[in-house]
Design an enzyme around this catalytic site. Structure first.
Site, mmCIF file in Angstrom:
data_model
loop_
_atom_site.group_PDB
_atom_site.id
_atom_site.type_symbol
_atom_site.label_atom_id
_atom_site.label_comp_id
_atom_site.label_asym_id
_atom_site.label_seq_id
_atom_site.Cartn_x
_atom_site.Cartn_y
_atom_site.Cartn_z
ATOM 1 N N PRO A 16 8.479 -5.744 -4.588
ATOM 2 C CA PRO A 16 9.301 -4.677 -5.175
ATOM 3 C C PRO A 16 10.274 -3.986 -4.221
ATOM 4 C CG PRO A 16 7.045 -3.920 -4.821
ATOM 5 C CD PRO A 16 7.068 -5.368 -4.451
ATOM 6 N N CYS B 256 0.793 -1.237 0.000
ATOM 7 C CA CYS B 256 0.000 0.000 0.000
ATOM 8 C C CYS B 256 0.818 1.276 0.000
ATOM 9 C CB CYS B 256 -0.970 0.000 1.175
ATOM 10 S SG CYS B 256 -2.333 -1.155 0.921
ATOM 11 N N GLN B 257 1.995 1.260 0.600
ATOM 12 C CA GLN B 257 2.810 2.461 0.554
ATOM 13 C C GLN B 257 3.317 2.652 -0.884
ATOM 14 O OE1 GLN B 257 6.367 2.534 3.008
ATOM 15 N NE2 GLN B 257 6.080 4.673 3.514
ATOM 16 N N GLU C 161 11.772 7.718 6.952
ATOM 17 C CA GLU C 161 12.906 6.906 6.497
ATOM 18 C C GLU C 161 14.261 7.368 7.033
ATOM 19 O OE1 GLU C 161 12.429 4.096 5.383
ATOM 20 O OE2 GLU C 161 10.347 4.188 4.696
ATOM 21 N N TYR D 295 16.300 8.932 2.836
ATOM 22 C CA TYR D 295 17.011 7.937 3.645
ATOM 23 C C TYR D 295 18.368 8.461 4.113
ATOM 24 C CZ TYR D 295 13.679 4.319 2.167
ATOM 25 O OH TYR D 295 12.559 3.584 1.966
ATOM 26 N N HIS E 225 11.042 0.940 12.197
ATOM 27 C CA HIS E 225 9.817 1.636 11.792
ATOM 28 C C HIS E 225 8.674 1.461 12.804
ATOM 29 C CE1 HIS E 225 10.479 3.486 7.920
ATOM 30 N NE2 HIS E 225 10.932 2.378 7.358
ATOM 31 N N HIS F 27 16.045 -2.438 10.137
ATOM 32 C CA HIS F 27 15.410 -1.239 9.591
ATOM 33 C C HIS F 27 13.891 -1.310 9.772
ATOM 34 C CE1 HIS F 27 14.970 2.086 6.601
ATOM 35 N NE2 HIS F 27 13.822 1.468 6.365
ATOM 36 N N GLU F 28 13.304 -2.412 9.360
ATOM 37 C CA GLU F 28 11.835 -2.523 9.445
ATOM 38 C C GLU F 28 11.363 -2.544 10.904
ATOM 39 O OE1 GLU F 28 10.715 -1.728 6.731
ATOM 40 O OE2 GLU F 28 12.381 -2.332 5.432
ATOM 41 N N GLU G 198 7.394 -2.263 6.339
ATOM 42 C CA GLU G 198 7.168 -2.317 7.786
ATOM 43 C C GLU G 198 5.708 -2.481 8.192
ATOM 44 O OE1 GLU G 198 8.096 0.269 5.910
ATOM 45 O OE2 GLU G 198 7.316 2.179 6.631
ATOM 46 N N ARG H 109 12.907 -6.808 -7.222
ATOM 47 C CA ARG H 109 13.152 -5.770 -6.230
ATOM 48 C C ARG H 109 13.670 -4.536 -6.974
ATOM 49 N NH1 ARG H 109 17.589 -6.494 -1.356
ATOM 50 N NH2 ARG H 109 17.340 -4.403 -0.441
ATOM 51 N N MET H 110 12.952 -3.413 -6.816
ATOM 52 C CA MET H 110 13.247 -2.243 -7.642
ATOM 53 C C MET H 110 14.672 -1.725 -7.467
ATOM 54 S SD MET H 110 9.842 0.009 -8.054
ATOM 55 C CE MET H 110 9.542 0.375 -6.353
ATOM 56 N N ASP I 237 5.294 7.930 -5.014
ATOM 57 C CA ASP I 237 6.198 6.779 -5.119
ATOM 58 C C ASP I 237 7.595 7.211 -5.564
ATOM 59 O OD1 ASP I 237 4.906 4.491 -4.217
ATOM 60 O OD2 ASP I 237 3.810 4.216 -6.098
HETATM 61 N N1 BES Z 1 8.868 1.773 3.876
HETATM 62 C C1 BES Z 1 9.961 1.368 3.083
HETATM 63 C C2 BES Z 1 9.573 0.810 1.758
HETATM 64 C C3 BES Z 1 8.776 1.753 0.872
HETATM 65 C C4 BES Z 1 9.163 3.059 0.688
HETATM 66 C C5 BES Z 1 7.653 1.305 0.227
HETATM 67 C C6 BES Z 1 8.407 3.902 -0.115
HETATM 68 C C7 BES Z 1 6.911 2.138 -0.570
HETATM 69 C C8 BES Z 1 7.283 3.452 -0.743
HETATM 70 C C9 BES Z 1 10.849 0.355 3.816
HETATM 71 O O1 BES Z 1 10.921 0.536 5.182
HETATM 72 C C10 BES Z 1 12.243 0.534 3.307
HETATM 73 O O2 BES Z 1 12.790 1.566 3.536
HETATM 74 N N2 BES Z 1 12.799 -0.457 2.645
HETATM 75 C C11 BES Z 1 14.147 -0.383 2.105
HETATM 76 C C12 BES Z 1 15.115 -1.218 2.885
HETATM 77 C C13 BES Z 1 15.895 -0.472 3.905
HETATM 78 C C14 BES Z 1 16.879 -1.371 4.585
HETATM 79 C C15 BES Z 1 16.575 0.768 3.407
HETATM 80 C C16 BES Z 1 14.099 -0.926 0.701
HETATM 81 O O3 BES Z 1 13.159 -1.618 0.366
HETATM 82 O O4 BES Z 1 15.003 -0.647 -0.063
HETATM 83 ZN ZN ZN Z 2 12.087 2.242 5.647
#
Ligand code: BES
Ligand code: ZN
Length: 614
Positions: free
Chosen positions: A263, A139-140, A315, A381, A296, A292-293, A268, A564-565, A373
């Site tokens: 992706p 959803c995020q 973040e 970050y 959150h 990390h998660e 979290e 994974r993007m 997005d």
């Molecule tokens: N909340 C994010 C993932 C996210 C961000 C989903 C923006 C949709 C929109 C998650 O906590 C995150 O930051 N994931 C990172 C990993 C982290 C260790 C930096 C990721 O997926 O790269």
């Molecule tokens: Zn995060």
């Protein structure tokens, strides 16, 4: 939108008039139609004096009925759905029969589209077990509106209860606490208020193994034992986070290891963090994503960014905490090495992904007309993490700053924040204690400047010095000199090896990347046959950088092994710049795009310079 406003440019809802307090969901998950259909009963608190309409966010939903729910029964009301706006969705206007104040319950009967942007439907062939279908949500940032009509803004938080009907041979997991599950009917509740972006569901042939007192890991049967081993540090990470932040309020902390199409590295979702299977390295070296998660659970889930202009409050803070957990578990050198790595990722991102969007290079952005997005970049970050580290150092280190951090969490828990809330709390806390420090902070520079960081905190460089020494060898010597070079060190930590490869990708090489060079690199450090996705990712980028046509097979194998993007987008962007490989990259992408989530496929299409319709 003004810099510090709580207004959300990505939502139609009007939280200044009415807020969601609770939602009852009745969902039927239909794998044949690839839809969720059902009813949402939304409990509103009207905060304005009185209102005559309610605006909600929707995207691709078919709404059949809207009723006001009263003690006497349901009263049908009229509603309209506006045209869809690209990336944002549509506005659902619910007309109330009379001016209304106080509390209000509204029932909405609806169905999702099979193309809902927040859902991914996998056929059995695209799962590990190959026997059962699988579906999950993401959803995020603003995809909750494709699953349920809602106030899809971080500014509004609500509890929920969900009754989900699904094939009885499958398991349904939601981001909450399970109340019951039998014969294809699963009931969950979340009693801590959450923003809509934290709603989460997954249905599939999923089983679990215990990880700790309040934690389990869920995954498909074929990998679940391996997952339990890889993420065995979860309880320790959670305990460390509690030492820093205070009690964990969400009751359970489970992990769900997702299918490869997920992706993100991790998401979290409350009580149920979703993580990519690319973290399964076999040696726990990529498990810091879990730290990390976990972080959150405080920064993001308890204290929530009010909208994506202030995404760094989620973040950046979480990276900062993740670093603290890493520091306590693996030492200060490891913590700072991680931060230094982040700096080079930031540089790569500013020069690549964000080259043409200066607005997104700012820590606090103006999102008007932008897709939230797209705020997913290193900026919130890494700039965020560095800003906090800078402040921590400025105010005298963790002993001074961590109490402030807890003060901030305590003040805003269960609430939503914008950057000005953080700023004013910092002043509130340090006023009279460290006034000279407060005046030193260049807020404009930190919050609104584009380009690279101008102030970089002092980090412990012991891990990165060793990496640089290796980088020097590989970048500046002819191949026959490298072989027996006295500086070659094959005893580096996995994290350092990842750092080495990342730098080799980013640095201009003085030597040509040839097949012999790559082979020597791979044999020297034992990369041959590795399953570590961080190695595979950076190696793939080196193959492309060296234009090694014979390695394209390996590149595509990696590109098709996960979606994974963070991994696939840079590689496709690199391939786009290689004329001989570009047509093959496009062909490969067309073949696998249906396995990607919609917005991931769209982003990759953009990276390849093509348009697709899905
Ligand atoms: N909340 C994010 C993932 C996210 C961000 C989903 C923006 C949709 C929109 C998650 O906590 C995150 O930051 N994931 C990172 C990993 C982290 C260790 C930096 C990721 O997926 O790269
Ligand atoms: Zn995060």
């Amino acid at each position: 939108m003004s810099r510090f406003s709580k207004g959300d440019p990505s939502s139609y809802s009007e939280p200044e008039n009415v807020v969601t307090r609770h939602t009852d969901l009745f969902w039927n998950v239909d794998f044949d139609k690839q839809t969720i259909s059902g009813e949402a009963i939304i409990h509103f608190d009207i905060v304005a004096k009185e209102i005559e309409r309610i605006l909600l966010d929707v995207s691709d939903l078919t709404i059949s009925e809207v009723n006001v729910v009263t003690e006497g029964g349901k009263i049908p009301v009229t509603f309209t759905v506006s045209d869809e706006v690209k990336d944002i969705g549509a506005k659902l206007t619910i007309d109330l029969p009379t001016k209304t104040s106080g509390e209000l319950k509204v029932s909405i009967t609806y169905e999702t589209s099979s193309k809902a942007s927040g859902l991914q439907w996998l056929t059995p062939e695209n799962t590990l077990g190959k026997k059962h279908p699988y579906m999950y949500s993401q959803c995020q940032a603003i995809h909750a509106r494709s699953i349920v009509p809602c106030q899809d803004t971080g500014a509004v938080k609500f509890t929920f209860k969900a009754e989900v009907t699904h094939p009885s041979e499958l398991t349904a997991l939601l981001g909450g606490v399970r109340l019951s599950s039998e014969n294809g009917k699963t009931v969950y509740e979340q009693t801590v208020p959450i923003p809509a972006y934290l709603l989460a569901i997954a249905v599939g042939a999923i089983v679990s193994r215990p990880l700790g007192k309040i934690s389990k890991v869920w995954a498909e049967e074929g990998i679940v034992d391996e997952c339990a081993e890889e993420f065995s540090e979860t309880s320790q990470m959670l305990a460390t986070a509690e030492e820093i932040c205070g009690p964990y309020v969400w009751k359970i902390y489970d992990l769900l290891v997702m299918p490869p199409s997920f992706p993100y590295g991790g998401m979290e979702n409350p009580c149920l963090t979703m993580i990519t299977p690319t973290l399964l390295a076999g040696d726990k070296s990529l498990a810091t994503v879990v730290a990390h998660e976990i972080s959150h659970s405080w920064t993001g889930n308890l204290v929530t960014n009010a909208n994506y202009e202030h995404f760094w409050l989620n973040e950046g803070f979480t990276m900062f905490l993740e670093g603290k957990i890493a520091g306590r578990m693996f030492g200060r050198e490891a913590r700072d090495f991680h931060a230094i790595q982040g700096l080079s990722e930031l540089q790569d991102c500013l020069q690549g992904q964000l080259k043409d969007t200066p607005e997104l290079q700012k820590l606090v952005v103006d999102l008007t007309g932008l897709n939230p997005d797209d705020t997913y970049s290193s900026v919130p970050y890494i700039k965020g993490q560095n800003f906090l580290r800078y402040l921590e150092d400025l105010f005298g280190g963790p002993s001074q700053f961590e109490p402030f951090f807890r003060f901030y969490l305590e003040k805003y828990k269960y609430k939503s924040v914008v950057t000005d809330d953080f700023k004013s709390t910092l002043y509130e806390y340090f006023n009279g204690k460290a006034d000279d420090k407060l005046t030193q902070i260049n807020w404009d520079e930190w919050l609104y400047s584009t380009g690279p960081l101008k102030i970089v905190p002092k980090y412990d460089t012991s891990y990165s010095d060793a990496v640089h020494k290796q980088v020097e060898v590989w970048n500046n010597n002819p191949i026959d000199k490298i072989k027996n070079h006295p500086d070659i060190d094959t005893n580096l930590h996995v994290w350092q090896l990842i750092g080495l490869l990342t730098e080799l990708v980013q640095n201009p090489n003085n030597v040509e990347i040839t097949e012999e060079w790559i082979s020597l690199l791979e044999t020297t450090y034992g990369f041959v046959g590795t399953r570590n996705s961080a190695f595979l990712f950076t190696l793939a980028r080196l193959y492309v950088k060296g234009r090694l046509f014979n390695r394209l097979n390996q590149v595509f194998n990696f590109l098709n092994s996960n979606f994974r993007m963070k991994y696939v987008r840079p590689i496709y962007r690199d391939l786009e710049k290689w004329p001989e490989a570009k047509p093959l990259a496009i062909e490969n992408f067309q073949k696998v795009k249906s396995q990607m989530m919609k917005f991931c496929a769209q982003s990759v299409a953009k990276d390849l310079g093509i348009t697709i319709d899905i």
